[in-house]
Design a protein around this motif. Sequence first.
Motif, PDB file in Angstrom:
ATOM      1  N   LYS A   1      41.521  51.062  42.203  1.00  0.00           N
ATOM      2  CA  LYS A   1      41.556  52.180  43.138  1.00  0.00           C
ATOM      3  C   LYS A   1      41.326  51.703  44.566  1.00  0.00           C
ATOM      4  N   PHE A   2      40.494  50.663  44.733  1.00  0.00           N
ATOM      5  CA  PHE A   2      40.304  50.079  46.060  1.00  0.00           C
ATOM      6  C   PHE A   2      41.627  49.527  46.599  1.00  0.00           C
ATOM      7  N   LEU A   3      42.385  48.854  45.738  1.00  0.00           N
ATOM      8  CA  LEU A   3      43.666  48.295  46.162  1.00  0.00           C
ATOM      9  C   LEU A   3      44.672  49.403  46.478  1.00  0.00           C
ATOM     10  N   LYS A   4      44.647  50.458  45.691  1.00  0.00           N
ATOM     11  CA  LYS A   4      45.578  51.558  45.922  1.00  0.00           C
ATOM     12  C   LYS A   4      45.266  52.278  47.222  1.00  0.00           C
ATOM     13  N   ASN A   5      43.985  52.408  47.584  1.00  0.00           N
ATOM     14  CA  ASN A   5      43.572  53.130  48.789  1.00  0.00           C
ATOM     15  C   ASN A   5      43.385  52.211  49.995  1.00  0.00           C
ATOM     16  N   HIS A   6      43.835  50.964  49.879  1.00  0.00           N
ATOM     17  CA  HIS A   6      43.807  49.991  50.979  1.00  0.00           C
ATOM     18  C   HIS A   6      42.388  49.639  51.414  1.00  0.00           C
ATOM     19  N   VAL A   7      41.440  49.701  50.481  1.00  0.00           N
ATOM     20  CA  VAL A   7      40.122  49.146  50.750  1.00  0.00           C
ATOM     21  C   VAL A   7      40.222  47.625  50.768  1.00  0.00           C
ATOM     22  N   ILE A   8      41.067  47.081  49.908  1.00  0.00           N
ATOM     23  CA  ILE A   8      41.385  45.651  49.898  1.00  0.00           C
ATOM     24  C   ILE A   8      42.904  45.505  49.888  1.00  0.00           C
ATOM     25  N   GLU A   9      43.372  44.302  50.174  1.00  0.00           N
ATOM     26  CA  GLU A   9      44.801  43.972  50.115  1.00  0.00           C
ATOM     27  C   GLU A   9      44.941  42.539  49.653  1.00  0.00           C
ATOM     28  N   ASP A  10      46.091  42.195  49.112  1.00  0.00           N
ATOM     29  CA  ASP A  10      46.262  40.812  48.690  1.00  0.00           C
ATOM     30  C   ASP A  10      46.478  39.937  49.922  1.00  0.00           C
ATOM     31  N   ILE A  11      46.538  38.646  49.694  1.00  0.00           N
ATOM     32  CA  ILE A  11      46.526  37.692  50.795  1.00  0.00           C
ATOM     33  C   ILE A  11      47.766  37.808  51.671  1.00  0.00           C
ATOM     34  N   LYS A  12      48.812  38.454  51.162  1.00  0.00           N
ATOM     35  CA  LYS A  12      50.038  38.667  51.936  1.00  0.00           C
ATOM     36  C   LYS A  12      50.097  40.051  52.573  1.00  0.00           C
ATOM     37  N   GLY A  13      49.003  40.816  52.436  1.00  0.00           N
ATOM     38  CA  GLY A  13      48.933  42.124  53.072  1.00  0.00           C
ATOM     39  C   GLY A  13      49.503  43.248  52.253  1.00  0.00           C
TER      40      GLY A  13
ATOM     41  N   TRP B   1      49.462  46.242  49.380  1.00  0.00           N
ATOM     42  CA  TRP B   1      48.500  47.165  48.784  1.00  0.00           C
ATOM     43  C   TRP B   1      49.259  48.423  48.365  1.00  0.00           C
ATOM     44  N   GLY B   2      48.584  49.369  47.743  1.00  0.00           N
ATOM     45  CA  GLY B   2      49.204  50.634  47.362  1.00  0.00           C
ATOM     46  C   GLY B   2      49.493  50.769  45.886  1.00  0.00           C
ATOM     47  N   LYS B   3      49.419  49.680  45.113  1.00  0.00           N
ATOM     48  CA  LYS B   3      49.645  49.737  43.676  1.00  0.00           C
ATOM     49  C   LYS B   3      48.377  49.326  42.940  1.00  0.00           C
ATOM     50  N   GLU B   4      48.212  49.879  41.715  1.00  0.00           N
ATOM     51  CA  GLU B   4      47.038  49.532  40.908  1.00  0.00           C
ATOM     52  C   GLU B   4      47.384  48.377  39.967  1.00  0.00           C
ATOM     53  N   ASP B   5      47.777  47.231  40.550  1.00  0.00           N
ATOM     54  CA  ASP B   5      48.114  46.066  39.733  1.00  0.00           C
ATOM     55  C   ASP B   5      47.038  44.988  39.827  1.00  0.00           C
ATOM     56  N   PHE B   6      45.805  45.412  40.135  1.00  0.00           N
ATOM     57  CA  PHE B   6      44.688  44.469  40.230  1.00  0.00           C
ATOM     58  C   PHE B   6      44.296  44.017  38.826  1.00  0.00           C
ATOM     59  N   GLU B   7      44.079  42.726  38.665  1.00  0.00           N
ATOM     60  CA  GLU B   7      43.654  42.152  37.388  1.00  0.00           C
ATOM     61  C   GLU B   7      42.520  41.169  37.627  1.00  0.00           C
ATOM     62  N   ASP B   8      41.749  40.954  36.568  1.00  0.00           N
ATOM     63  CA  ASP B   8      40.593  40.045  36.644  1.00  0.00           C
ATOM     64  C   ASP B   8      41.085  38.602  36.508  1.00  0.00           C
ATOM     65  N   ASN B   9      41.555  38.033  37.635  1.00  0.00           N
ATOM     66  CA  ASN B   9      42.110  36.686  37.619  1.00  0.00           C
ATOM     67  C   ASN B   9      41.761  35.986  38.928  1.00  0.00           C
ATOM     68  N   SER B  10      42.517  34.942  39.262  1.00  0.00           N
ATOM     69  CA  SER B  10      42.239  34.141  40.457  1.00  0.00           C
ATOM     70  C   SER B  10      43.115  34.525  41.640  1.00  0.00           C
ATOM     71  N   HIS B  11      43.758  35.666  41.581  1.00  0.00           N
ATOM     72  CA  HIS B  11      44.588  36.112  42.706  1.00  0.00           C
ATOM     73  C   HIS B  11      43.700  36.378  43.914  1.00  0.00           C
ATOM     74  N   LEU B  12      44.215  36.029  45.113  1.00  0.00           N
ATOM     75  CA  LEU B  12      43.417  36.128  46.333  1.00  0.00           C
ATOM     76  C   LEU B  12      43.581  37.501  46.982  1.00  0.00           C
ATOM     77  N   TYR B  13      42.449  38.021  47.481  1.00  0.00           N
ATOM     78  CA  TYR B  13      42.425  39.302  48.190  1.00  0.00           C
ATOM     79  C   TYR B  13      41.561  39.174  49.440  1.00  0.00           C
ATOM     80  N   ARG B  14      41.727  40.118  50.332  1.00  0.00           N
ATOM     81  CA  ARG B  14      40.947  40.140  51.570  1.00  0.00           C
ATOM     82  C   ARG B  14      40.743  41.603  51.991  1.00  0.00           C
ATOM     83  N   PHE B  15      39.879  41.775  52.983  1.00  0.00           N
ATOM     84  CA  PHE B  15      39.650  43.106  53.533  1.00  0.00           C
ATOM     85  C   PHE B  15      40.592  43.362  54.701  1.00  0.00           C
TER      86      PHE B  15
END
Length: 534
Positions: free
Chosen positions: A83-95, A97-111
């Motif tokens: 939900k944080f990723l969907k609401n742009h609380v966080i974004e992936d390293i390429k900017g 966001w907006g989808k709930e495709d977050f998984e418990d892995n080594s993918h990089l995210y930032r604020f």
Amino acid sequence: MSWRPLEPRLVEPGPYRATRLWNETIELFRGGMPLRKHRCHFKSYERCFTASEAVDWLHRLLRHNQNFSPEVTRAQTVQLLKKFLKNHVIEDIKGRWGKEDFEDNSHLYRFPPFSPLKPYPKRPPFRKEIIKFPNWDDIEKDTFQEHIPMKQITLNSEMWFKRHSIAIGEVPTCRLVHRRQLTEANIEEIWKSMTLSHLQKILGLDSLEDVLDTKLVNPKHIIQNVYHINKQGVVILEDKSKELPHWVLSAMKCLANWPRCPDLKQPTYSGFERDVFRTIADYYGHMKEPLLTFQFFDIFVSVLGLLQKETLAIEALQVCCLLLPPENRRKVQLLITMMARISLNKDLPPLCDTVGTRTLMVQTFSRSVLCSKDEVDLDELLAAKLVSFLMDNYQKILNIPCALKAAIEEHVTHLRRVQIKYSGADTDTTTPAPSFCHQISTDEFEYQRTNGCKEPLASLLEEITKDTEMSIKEKKKKLKRFQKSYPDVYKERFPTRESEAVLFPEKSKRKPMLLMWAFKKPFQPFQRTRSFRM
């Protein structure tokens, strides 16, 4: 990765508590999540974190946060980060966001650079529903009244010693008031009004408008939940078609009383208890509405702010559960009781290989107990917190609030009682009905504050000035004390010294008459004279 202890604030009861919790969690996450340099595909990225690091850190935060339950799971934390990723609380390293495709892995995210806090929703205010109580001063023609004439009583000294507790003077005229029979609608209005007033007092709110639409509260449900119960305190339904299906009730009894299953006739097999549990979970999971209903979501979430004050929280939940439809209250009583017994039953084999029995109960049934009709980002965590507290205190919460019941019954009895009414006195001053307040303007408040006390003070000053039985010395003493305490009121009554002097006219002083003469010695008509002898 080091864990920095945080001190999250306890979000108190009140309007928009879910939104306030969402913003509070985001601020803690953005302010405490460690950021460092990471490499990905031969490239370095500053001030970022991996998905697994975010899950680890946020999971600890939620478990140590008093607004949530220590039984928050890692899977629930992943759902919140989605939900944080969907609401742009966080974004992936390429900017992205907006989808709930977050998984418990080594993918990089930032604020993101901005603060994505949610504004408080603007909902149309509910109109205040002021419940009108029967006006007992309006006596109908067929109401029996009896006027009792009283004679003036003159007491002598002997009677005074015998009746020292009786005030001397005329006993005022009174009348017996036989009140009308309370209708069913009157009783329902009293139950609804006093129940909601009691709940508002427990929560410490100025109004229930933002957490509860009082129009949706049915007083018939409250009365049935209080009086139509069995020996165990479980609601007895009048409409048997709303009962739990027999096979669901039998399955719940089977696990709640394991290994003593009164309704179990077929032989058991390995994994039998897990199949029974899945049957119960499947039934509750397919309900169209949670047991605590959509309309009461905000009031139950508001009560969660009192969980640090256990006694108040239990009392508030007792009242809130009275508002439920009887069929919902019955299902809540049976489900929470089953969950608590299963969690404490050491003879019951494990129902899951990955999590404990108590955690499994909370995960499985929390959304069946509490969830929002609209999308609320923290509803799963809030439901888990509430269900955990219900399981720990179900014997108290699911009982009738005896103090509230006694207060309402006493008030109803008072309204039905024959009373003696004196002229100029109200009959219902001993047990007032719950009061409702309305907001006034600033100018009206200032006017009431400045002028509200002047009229009675001016009347008191006038009584002092016109009291003919009071001595002049005592009157001057009281006026001087009044002037010192209330100079403004005194100055309005006596603006000049001349107006004050009218009260005490000067008396002309008569000079004492002086005696023009006085006799020092008594009058002696004959005085002996000295004789000389020749």
